[in-house]
Scaffold this motif. Sequence first.
Motif, PDB file in Angstrom:
ATOM      1  N   ALA A  66       0.820  -1.216   0.000  1.00 26.91           N
ATOM      2  CA  ALA A  66       0.000   0.000   0.000  1.00 26.91           C
ATOM      3  C   ALA A  66       0.849   1.259   0.000  1.00 26.91           C
ATOM      4  N   ARG A  67       2.135   1.120   0.334  1.00 25.52           N
ATOM      5  CA  ARG A  67       3.023   2.280   0.353  1.00 25.52           C
ATOM      6  C   ARG A  67       3.781   2.355  -0.971  1.00 25.52           C
ATOM      7  N   PRO A  68       3.927   3.527  -1.521  1.00 23.10           N
ATOM      8  CA  PRO A  68       4.694   3.635  -2.765  1.00 23.10           C
ATOM      9  C   PRO A  68       6.145   3.244  -2.538  1.00 23.10           C
ATOM     10  N   ALA A  69       6.717   2.543  -3.505  1.00 20.06           N
ATOM     11  CA  ALA A  69       8.121   2.137  -3.395  1.00 20.06           C
ATOM     12  C   ALA A  69       9.003   3.381  -3.412  1.00 20.06           C
ATOM     13  N   ALA A  70       9.886   3.493  -2.436  1.00 21.65           N
ATOM     14  CA  ALA A  70      10.770   4.656  -2.341  1.00 21.65           C
ATOM     15  C   ALA A  70      12.040   4.404  -3.137  1.00 21.65           C
ATOM     16  N   GLY A  71      12.409   5.356  -3.977  1.00 19.54           N
ATOM     17  CA  GLY A  71      13.633   5.204  -4.749  1.00 19.54           C
ATOM     18  C   GLY A  71      14.877   5.389  -3.916  1.00 19.54           C
ATOM     19  N   ASP A  72      14.744   6.148  -2.819  1.00 14.77           N
ATOM     20  CA  ASP A  72      15.885   6.417  -1.951  1.00 14.77           C
ATOM     21  C   ASP A  72      15.398   6.493  -0.504  1.00 14.77           C
ATOM     22  N   PRO A  73      15.009   5.349   0.084  1.00 14.74           N
ATOM     23  CA  PRO A  73      14.487   5.377   1.456  1.00 14.74           C
ATOM     24  C   PRO A  73      15.551   5.851   2.443  1.00 14.74           C
ATOM     25  N   GLN A  74      15.130   6.645   3.399  1.00 10.96           N
ATOM     26  CA  GLN A  74      16.068   7.237   4.336  1.00 10.96           C
ATOM     27  C   GLN A  74      16.261   6.346   5.571  1.00 10.96           C
ATOM     28  N   PRO A  75      17.454   6.369   6.160  1.00 13.20           N
ATOM     29  CA  PRO A  75      17.688   5.578   7.364  1.00 13.20           C
ATOM     30  C   PRO A  75      17.019   6.211   8.570  1.00 13.20           C
ATOM     31  N   ASN A  76      16.795   5.404   9.573  1.00 12.61           N
ATOM     32  CA  ASN A  76      16.236   5.914  10.817  1.00 12.61           C
ATOM     33  C   ASN A  76      17.271   6.746  11.569  1.00 12.61           C
ATOM     34  N   ALA A  77      16.806   7.844  12.154  1.00 15.86           N
ATOM     35  CA  ALA A  77      17.714   8.777  12.824  1.00 15.86           C
ATOM     36  C   ALA A  77      18.455   8.130  13.984  1.00 15.86           C
TER      37      ALA A  77
ATOM     38  N   GLY B 218      13.916  -0.546   3.708  1.00 15.34           N
ATOM     39  CA  GLY B 218      15.325  -0.780   3.399  1.00 15.34           C
ATOM     40  C   GLY B 218      16.261   0.388   3.603  1.00 15.34           C
ATOM     41  N   GLY B 219      15.775   1.499   4.136  1.00 18.36           N
ATOM     42  CA  GLY B 219      16.640   2.655   4.314  1.00 18.36           C
ATOM     43  C   GLY B 219      17.826   2.385   5.220  1.00 18.36           C
ATOM     44  N   ASP B 220      17.600   1.627   6.299  1.00 18.47           N
ATOM     45  CA  ASP B 220      18.692   1.330   7.229  1.00 18.47           C
ATOM     46  C   ASP B 220      19.739   0.435   6.578  1.00 18.47           C
ATOM     47  N   ALA B 221      19.286  -0.614   5.907  1.00 25.13           N
ATOM     48  CA  ALA B 221      20.219  -1.556   5.277  1.00 25.13           C
ATOM     49  C   ALA B 221      21.056  -0.868   4.210  1.00 25.13           C
ATOM     50  N   LEU B 222      20.435  -0.028   3.403  1.00 20.44           N
ATOM     51  CA  LEU B 222      21.174   0.669   2.350  1.00 20.44           C
ATOM     52  C   LEU B 222      22.174   1.650   2.935  1.00 20.44           C
ATOM     53  N   TRP B 223      21.779   2.346   3.996  1.00 20.03           N
ATOM     54  CA  TRP B 223      22.701   3.299   4.624  1.00 20.03           C
ATOM     55  C   TRP B 223      23.899   2.576   5.223  1.00 20.03           C
ATOM     56  N   LEU B 224      23.630   1.492   5.934  1.00 20.22           N
ATOM     57  CA  LEU B 224      24.728   0.726   6.526  1.00 20.22           C
ATOM     58  C   LEU B 224      25.681   0.215   5.453  1.00 20.22           C
TER      59      LEU B 224
END
Length: 208
Positions: free
Chosen positions: A16-27, A49-55
């Motif tokens: 239901a959520r649009p796929a994010a092209g660049d999801p942000q990591p959690n602060a 996936g923002g956390d995994a991509l940032w890591l």
Amino acid sequence: MSTTDAVTFWDGVHAARPAAGDPQPNARLTETVTGLPTGDALDLGCGAGGDALWLAGQGWQVTAVDISAVAVERLAALARSHGLGERVTAMTYDLHDSFPPGTFDLISAHYLQTPCELDRAAALRSAARALRPGGRLLVVDHGSAAPWSWQQDPGTRYPSPREVAAGIGLAPETWTVERADAPRRIATGPDGQTAEVTDHVLLVRRTA
């Protein structure tokens, strides 16, 4: 709620959520991990996936798991598109049944809260045991509900970080609580809306 129902629920949430092209990591992840030596990380409930991509972008080798195949497939595609495919292993995993194999220098569990059947304390206990000496377990929970959250029950109680630590039942001679607090922040929802929310942050380090 059965495993099948849990998969259906979380696939529905992510679809239901649009796929994010660049999801942000959690602060809370970035403020905790910045400056730490890189190694092997496990992202429990990786979501968008923002956390995994940032890591991975910081040099970590990341295993990212989620019960939702929708979330996992999106993350795998994003990792490839960001040139991080070799640093991110994304896989569907049900923590109700077992825990991912291996040992890690960092295990991150952000908002691992669900209406589905899950012995969360047991999963977090397994996470602590999967840490290498000197490794850290970062547990960040909702301390309040954002307006866009699936959880809108006004009777919901949010255990404090110290209560979460007590529930895991870690021996103090092996694990040390480095942080247990409830900071506030301005969060941004999937449609760009903002609201002040409370995080419950628990950081545990394996000392032996």
